[in-house]
Design a protein around this motif. Structure first.
Motif, mmCIF file in Angstrom:
data_model
loop_
_atom_site.group_PDB
_atom_site.id
_atom_site.type_symbol
_atom_site.label_atom_id
_atom_site.label_comp_id
_atom_site.label_asym_id
_atom_site.label_seq_id
_atom_site.Cartn_x
_atom_site.Cartn_y
_atom_site.Cartn_z
ATOM 1 N N UNK A 175 0.848 -1.192 0.000
ATOM 2 C CA UNK A 175 0.000 0.000 0.000
ATOM 3 C C UNK A 175 0.882 1.241 0.000
ATOM 4 N N UNK A 176 0.333 2.382 -0.419
ATOM 5 C CA UNK A 176 1.126 3.615 -0.402
ATOM 6 C C UNK A 176 1.246 4.196 1.003
ATOM 7 N N UNK A 177 2.344 4.878 1.257
ATOM 8 C CA UNK A 177 2.421 5.712 2.451
ATOM 9 C C UNK A 177 1.513 6.922 2.215
ATOM 10 N N UNK A 178 0.714 7.249 3.210
ATOM 11 C CA UNK A 178 -0.255 8.332 3.033
ATOM 12 C C UNK A 178 -0.189 9.324 4.180
ATOM 13 N N UNK A 179 -0.766 10.502 3.946
ATOM 14 C CA UNK A 179 -0.908 11.529 4.983
ATOM 15 C C UNK A 179 -2.302 12.122 4.866
ATOM 16 N N UNK A 180 -2.866 12.526 5.993
ATOM 17 C CA UNK A 180 -4.200 13.134 6.018
ATOM 18 C C UNK A 180 -4.057 14.643 6.159
ATOM 19 N N UNK A 181 -4.740 15.397 5.288
ATOM 20 C CA UNK A 181 -4.732 16.852 5.367
ATOM 21 C C UNK A 181 -6.073 17.319 5.921
ATOM 22 N N UNK A 182 -6.039 17.832 7.124
ATOM 23 C CA UNK A 182 -7.283 18.285 7.766
ATOM 24 C C UNK A 182 -7.875 19.505 7.078
ATOM 25 N N UNK A 183 -7.045 20.265 6.367
ATOM 26 C CA UNK A 183 -7.534 21.485 5.724
ATOM 27 C C UNK A 183 -8.585 21.198 4.668
ATOM 28 N N UNK A 184 -8.448 20.094 3.971
ATOM 29 C CA UNK A 184 -9.431 19.772 2.928
ATOM 30 C C UNK A 184 -9.968 18.348 3.058
ATOM 31 N N UNK A 185 -9.597 17.659 4.140
ATOM 32 C CA UNK A 185 -10.105 16.310 4.358
ATOM 33 C C UNK A 185 -9.600 15.286 3.357
ATOM 34 N N UNK A 186 -8.449 15.551 2.807
ATOM 35 C CA UNK A 186 -7.939 14.656 1.765
ATOM 36 C C UNK A 186 -6.904 13.675 2.305
ATOM 37 N N UNK A 187 -6.810 12.534 1.639
ATOM 38 C CA UNK A 187 -5.721 11.583 1.867
ATOM 39 C C UNK A 187 -4.761 11.734 0.699
#
Length: 432
Positions: free
Chosen positions: A200-212
């Motif tokens: 799986x990819x390494x991911x990060x969550x951005x709270x500013x736009x709710x994106x992964x």
């Protein structure tokens, strides 16, 4: 005397009758040859499936033996994993005695040497964007890659180069790679899936736009390295997946590599006069100018509508929340880019249908449940499309660049998982 009886042979047949007999014999011979060819190819396909089943047993054994329950230690790739006699799924199988050299080669595939052996020879075949970093660089000096001799024999090159004191891109290095790596089984014409080696990819969550977002350390395209992915598939991760293991492909018949990096500039061979010869034996594994095989699939990709190519996902900053949701709901749409839908699909262009049968050519694949199944190429392009939306109005050169010839799915969703997230529940906390 009639015209026919005038030409009656000594055996009592007329010329016409002889021609008929000859035609029948020729027809029977053609049918017999065809039957022999079909029987031979059927036997080769069966042997290929047996090879893959045996590799599957090796993966299951590695799960038990490895501390983290991994199916393998990684990709067969010198630059991305380390010396290929110590690291990667091929080394796992050979060193554990799970496989013999000949069982890691599909007998129907005319390509007999993997393109990654050129890395060991010293010219490199990848873009060097996903090479090992930090302490992992020591992997390049393990095994034969760090030794000054082999069985007491060495080349005349710099001992610091390893590889039994042979300099890169020399006749001595070619002989060593052929004798040590290729002949001893550190070679394959099977290609791994992205899931087996990267999970799986390494991911990060951005709270500013709710994106992964993809969260690799490199800013190039592709999720094909240790900095961009989680690494080899583990039994624990597979257990958490709601994708049946019978749909998670691990290995398949390899396609030839790209022409700009997989045409061998050397003959992989050895003879009685090289630096590592102990007798008068000689062998040619593949001649100069031969195509070499792919080692692995590209991973998550999409069809770029304006560029008309299959393009890899960006390793840093690409949005994945849409893919996460559709993988969770099992309703992903075909992926298109260039202001498209932020969907991705596993490229299968590293695999090729190599087994000839009555319905066309087929591809053998090993799945995570240990099963081996064949899938038939429906349109004759030798690649099996999992569902990329390829237009029907492109030029021949554009189709050649893409690989897939049309948009007809040849790997059904009930047989083959082509999404990105095997276990979407692992990201559930991002939305709570």
């Amino acid at each position: 005397m009639s015209r026919v009886s005038k030409y009656r042979s000594a055996s009592g047949f007329t010329l016409i009758e002889l021609l008929v007999v000859i035609a029948i014999i020729a027809l029977l011979a053609a049918l017999l040859v065809g039957a022999v060819v079909k029987a031979r190819e059927s036997a080769r396909s069966s042997l290929c499936r047996a090879n893959l089943k045996n590799v599957g047993i090796g993966f299951a054994t590695h799960v038990i033996r490895s501390p983290g329950g991994e199916f393998c230690s990684g990709l067969f790739d010198h630059n991305r994993e380390g010396c290929m006699d110590r690291y990667g799924w091929v080394a796992d199988q050979i060193n554990a005695g799970s496989a013999q050299p000949e069982t890691l080669l599909c007998p129907s595939n005319p390509i007999r040497v993997n393109e990654k052996l050129l890395d060991a020879y010293g010219i490199g075949t990848n873009d060097n964007l996903n090479d090992l970093t930090g302490s992992l660089r020591s992997r390049w000096t393990k095994g034969m890659c760090g030794k000054v001799d082999w069985n007491g024999l060495s080349g005349t090159g710099d001992p610091d180069e390893g590889f039994a004191s042979t300099d890169p891109v020399t006749e001595e290095r070619r002989a060593l790679v052929s004798r040590y790596f290729v002949e001893q089984g550190f070679n394959t014409n099977y290609a791994t899936s992205w899931f087996l080696t990267y999970t799986a990819p390494r991911v990060a969550f951005r709270s500013s736009d709710g994106s992964i977002r993809t969260n690799g350390q490199a800013a190039q395209q592709g999720l094909r390295g240790k900095r961009e992915t989680l690494g080899p598939l583990t039994d624990a991760y597979l257990t958490r997946s709601d994708v049946p293991s019978s749909q998670v492909a691990l290995l398949g018949d390899a396609a030839p590599g790209d022409l700009d990096e997989a045409v061998s500039p050397i003959a992989f061979s050895y003879g009685p006069d090289d630096a590592f010869a102990r007798d008068n034996s000689s062998r040619v594994f593949t001649p100069e100018g031969s195509l070499l095989s792919e080692s692995a699939l590209e991973g998550p990709t999409f069809y770029h509508r304006s560029q008309k190519i299959i393009k890899r996902i960006g390793s840093n900053g690409s949005r994945l929340e849409f893919q996460w949701e559709c993988d969770s709901l099992k309703n992903c749409e075909p992926p298109t880019g260039s202001s498209g839908n932020n969907m991705y699909m596993q490229s299968t262009l590293g695999w090729m249908a190599t087994h000839q049968g009555s319905g066309g050519y087929s591809l053998n694949m090993l799945f995570a449940d240990g099963s081996v199944r064949g899938f038939t190429d429906g349109n004759g392009d030798l690649f099996l499309n999992p569902g990329f939306p390829i237009p029907d109005d492109l030029t021949e050169s554009q189709y050649d660049t893409i690989g897939y010839r049309d948009s007809t799915p040849e790997l059904g969703k009930g047989d083959f998982f082509s999404g990105v997230f095997l276990a979407p529940s692992t990201l559930k906390g991002y939305f709570e």
